[in-house]
Design a protein around this motif. Structure first.
Motif, short mmCIF file in Angstrom:
data_model
loop_
_atom_site.label_atom_id
_atom_site.label_comp_id
_atom_site.label_asym_id
_atom_site.label_seq_id
_atom_site.Cartn_x
_atom_site.Cartn_y
_atom_site.Cartn_z
N VAL A 1 0.87 -1.17 0.00
CA VAL A 1 0.00 0.00 0.00
C VAL A 1 0.91 1.23 0.00
N GLU A 2 1.09 1.80 -1.18
CA GLU A 2 2.04 2.90 -1.38
C GLU A 2 1.53 3.76 -2.53
N ASP A 3 1.42 5.07 -2.31
CA ASP A 3 0.86 5.95 -3.35
C ASP A 3 1.90 6.55 -4.28
N ALA B 1 -1.80 -1.50 -3.98
CA ALA B 1 -2.89 -0.56 -3.68
C ALA B 1 -2.27 0.82 -3.56
N MET B 2 -2.94 1.80 -4.15
CA MET B 2 -2.42 3.17 -4.13
C MET B 2 -3.03 4.01 -3.00
N ASN B 3 -4.04 3.46 -2.31
CA ASN B 3 -4.70 4.21 -1.24
C ASN B 3 -5.38 3.24 -0.28
N ILE C 1 2.56 -4.34 3.47
CA ILE C 1 3.53 -3.26 3.60
C ILE C 1 2.74 -1.97 3.42
N LEU C 2 2.76 -1.10 4.42
CA LEU C 2 1.88 0.06 4.46
C LEU C 2 2.67 1.36 4.60
N ASP C 3 2.46 2.27 3.67
CA ASP C 3 3.05 3.61 3.74
C ASP C 3 2.24 4.45 4.72
N LEU D 1 -0.88 8.42 2.78
CA LEU D 1 -1.78 8.00 1.71
C LEU D 1 -2.74 9.14 1.39
N PRO D 2 -3.22 9.23 0.15
CA PRO D 2 -4.04 10.37 -0.25
C PRO D 2 -5.45 10.39 0.33
#
Length: 135
Positions: free
Chosen positions: A7-9, A31-33, A50-52, A55-56
């Motif tokens: 999960v990284e935009d 996933a972008m969001n 894996i999570l950023d 996110l937007p």
């Protein structure tokens, strides 16, 4: 083959992570969001997330809470990626995170954490701890 949801935009970082995970033998979902992340967890078998933190569409700690309350994803290992310098912002999400990496990070360090969290039979890191403590 183990499946990892990234999960990284940022497309460049998404590609970097995805390429390195695939080269290491993992299936990668992207996933972008936060919305896409929840859909992916509900529709695709996932072994690790894996999570950023940036996110937007949602605050990372809100998504973290949703993932840890969701029946399907609550027990999945979770690695958090952050540009944050102040620890209190990163750790605001509370428990349930297995490892933190600060951007910029070495892709091989990320792969090392993934291998520790998802040991495979025959993997040199198998038999070690099922969690990573990098504090």
């Amino acid at each position: 083959m183990k499946t990892i949801l990234v999960v990284e935009d940022e497309p460049r970082i998404q590609r970097l992570i995805g390429t390195n995970l695939r080269r290491s033998g993992y299936r990668v979902l992207q996933a972008m969001n936060g919305h896409e992340a929840i859909i992916a967890v509900e529709t695709q078998k996932t072994d690790l997330i894996i999570l950023d933190t940036t996110l937007p569409d949602t605050a990372y700690w809100d998504l973290l809470v949703k993932l840890k309350q969701h029946e399907i994803s609550r027990a999945l290992p979770l690695i958090v990626l952050s540009r944050k310098v102040h620890e209190e912002e990163v750790f605001r999400g509370g428990g349930g995170v297995d490892a933190y990496l600060f951007k910029p990070f070495d892709p091989m360090e990320l792969i090392s954490f993934v291998k520790r969290l998802l040991p495979e039979p025959g993997n040199k890191m198998s038999g070690g701890p099922s969690w990573v403590d990098i504090f």
